[in-house]
Design a protein around this motif. Structure first.
Motif, PDB file in Angstrom:
ATOM      1  N   LYS A  45      -6.078  27.333 -64.376  1.00 55.71           N
ATOM      2  CA  LYS A  45      -6.320  27.163 -63.085  1.00 55.71           C
ATOM      3  C   LYS A  45      -5.760  27.526 -61.750  1.00 55.71           C
ATOM      4  O   LYS A  45      -4.916  27.927 -60.596  1.00 55.71           O
ATOM      5  N   ASN A  46      -5.858  29.296 -62.359  1.00 51.30           N
ATOM      6  CA  ASN A  46      -5.522  30.753 -60.974  1.00 51.30           C
ATOM      7  C   ASN A  46      -6.674  31.759 -60.967  1.00 51.30           C
ATOM      8  O   ASN A  46      -7.442  30.965 -61.116  1.00 51.30           O
ATOM      9  N   GLN A  47      -6.426  32.191 -60.806  1.00 50.97           N
ATOM     10  CA  GLN A  47      -7.739  33.281 -59.954  1.00 50.97           C
ATOM     11  C   GLN A  47      -7.577  35.195 -61.238  1.00 50.97           C
ATOM     12  O   GLN A  47      -8.499  35.286 -60.552  1.00 50.97           O
ATOM     13  N   LEU A  71     -12.101  34.734 -65.116  1.00 46.66           N
ATOM     14  CA  LEU A  71     -12.920  35.459 -66.868  1.00 46.66           C
ATOM     15  C   LEU A  71     -14.238  35.801 -67.030  1.00 46.66           C
ATOM     16  O   LEU A  71     -14.634  34.917 -67.555  1.00 46.66           O
ATOM     17  N   LYS A  72     -14.293  36.838 -66.891  1.00 48.96           N
ATOM     18  CA  LYS A  72     -16.215  37.515 -67.526  1.00 48.96           C
ATOM     19  C   LYS A  72     -15.960  37.943 -68.951  1.00 48.96           C
ATOM     20  O   LYS A  72     -17.235  38.475 -70.012  1.00 48.96           O
ATOM     21  N   SER A  73     -14.721  37.947 -69.424  1.00 54.40           N
ATOM     22  CA  SER A  73     -14.997  38.862 -70.945  1.00 54.40           C
ATOM     23  C   SER A  73     -13.358  38.448 -70.804  1.00 54.40           C
ATOM     24  O   SER A  73     -12.291  38.031 -71.103  1.00 54.40           O
ATOM     25  N   GLY A  91     -13.974  26.700 -68.938  1.00 52.24           N
ATOM     26  CA  GLY A  91     -14.361  26.847 -67.576  1.00 52.24           C
ATOM     27  C   GLY A  91     -14.209  27.856 -66.594  1.00 52.24           C
ATOM     28  O   GLY A  91     -13.658  28.160 -65.085  1.00 52.24           O
ATOM     29  N   ASN A  92     -14.572  29.177 -67.144  1.00 47.73           N
ATOM     30  CA  ASN A  92     -14.085  30.976 -66.596  1.00 47.73           C
ATOM     31  C   ASN A  92     -15.888  31.022 -66.153  1.00 47.73           C
ATOM     32  O   ASN A  92     -15.909  32.231 -65.569  1.00 47.73           O
ATOM     33  N   MET A  93     -17.131  29.751 -66.241  1.00 44.74           N
ATOM     34  CA  MET A  93     -18.437  30.048 -66.140  1.00 44.74           C
ATOM     35  C   MET A  93     -19.685  30.962 -66.151  1.00 44.74           C
ATOM     36  O   MET A  93     -20.543  31.021 -66.156  1.00 44.74           O
ATOM     37  N   GLU A  94     -18.453  32.387 -66.853  1.00 37.41           N
ATOM     38  CA  GLU A  94     -18.627  33.788 -66.985  1.00 37.41           C
ATOM     39  C   GLU A  94     -19.215  34.507 -68.207  1.00 37.41           C
ATOM     40  O   GLU A  94     -19.601  35.585 -68.066  1.00 37.41           O
TER      41      GLU A  94
END
Length: 263
Positions: A45-47, A71-73, A91-94
């Motif tokens: 739960k950070n950015q 995160l994306k990778s 939950g990073n979605m990408e």
């Protein structure tokens, strides 16, 4: 409102655990390589938008949780964390793929990559020989690999909220698989052998509940609402599975019953 980790932290390299929750931190500093005693890295739960390659220097790391970030990778150097046992990227979605180098993580028993954009189970995951728990729910899976039974230590497989149309018969060949969860209206074929399995497999089918569409011009707000919904659903699933396990441990007989009736 914390936006970055303080430089003074690098003086505390004796630390064995980091727990950083719900901040505005976007990056993990390269000096994390100095924390050779680190066992637990909890950063949910950070950015955070990327993990540094230096994370591969953490040879004693056992738990890595970077769930619900941006995160994306994942860096291939993570495969050097040879003692890692728990990996949570949910939950990073990408995230769409994991580097093949993660095949080296032979001690992993728990992997959660739910709520991302995987179209298939990563090859590296199929080579994690000690894996016991795999949550790849809320992704874009259309099918499962026919050799999924190579995960012969797997006990729990969570597949709900994907686009699966069928389940392979190979699932029956997984001797320790005890809980299989799927959902959705796209499933048109479930092997009879799965439902009749004598290996102790519990097959749980959950229909996807309709989700109210969010009409909003702000894309970031939509993504944030999706994350919140996924968090709630994950908490529900964990509670549900715990309830199933508690029922199994409850004796099936009763030694004493008392009834009171008042007229």
């Amino acid at each position: 409102h914390l936006q970055e980790l303080p430089d003074s932290l690098k003086e505390q390299t004796y630390l064995k655990e980091w727990h950083v929750y719900d901040t505005l931190i976007q990056t993990i500093p390269a000096y994390i390589a100095l924390f050779q005693d680190l066992r637990v890295l909890e950063l949910s739960k950070n950015q955070i938008n990327n993990l540094p390659a230096e994370i591969g220097c953490l040879k004693n790391l056992k738990v890595l949780n970077v769930s619900f970030n941006n995160l994306k990778s994942v860096p291939p150097e993570l495969g050097d964390c040879e003692n890692l046992e728990t990996l949570d990227l949910s939950g990073n979605m990408e995230i769409t793929e994991l580097p093949f180098e993660l095949s080296n993580l032979k001690q992993l028993t728990f992997v959660d990559v739910s709520a991302n954009k995987f179209h298939s189970i990563p090859i590296c995951v199929l080579r994690m020989s000690n894996l016991q728990w795999l949550d790849i729910s809320s992704n874009n899976l259309k099918d499962l690999p026919e050799d999924i039974d190579r995960l012969d230590e797997l006990q729990t497989l969570l597949l709900q909220k994907n686009k699966l149309t069928y389940l392979p018969r190979a699932l029956v060949n997984m001797p320790k698989l005890s809980l299989l969860v799927v959902s959705g209206d796209d499933l048109v074929e479930i092997p009879t052998a799965i439902c009749e399995s004598t290996t102790g497999l519990k097959f749980v089918s959950l229909k996807d509940s309709p989700v109210e569409k969010i009409v909003c011009e702000d894309t970031e707000e939509i993504i944030e609402n999706e994350r919140e919904r996924e968090q709630v659903e994950k908490e529900f699933m964990k509670a549900y599975i715990e309830d199933l396990r508690e029922r199994e441990s409850t004796p099936s007989y009763t030694t004493k019953v008392m009834l009171s009736l008042q007229l």
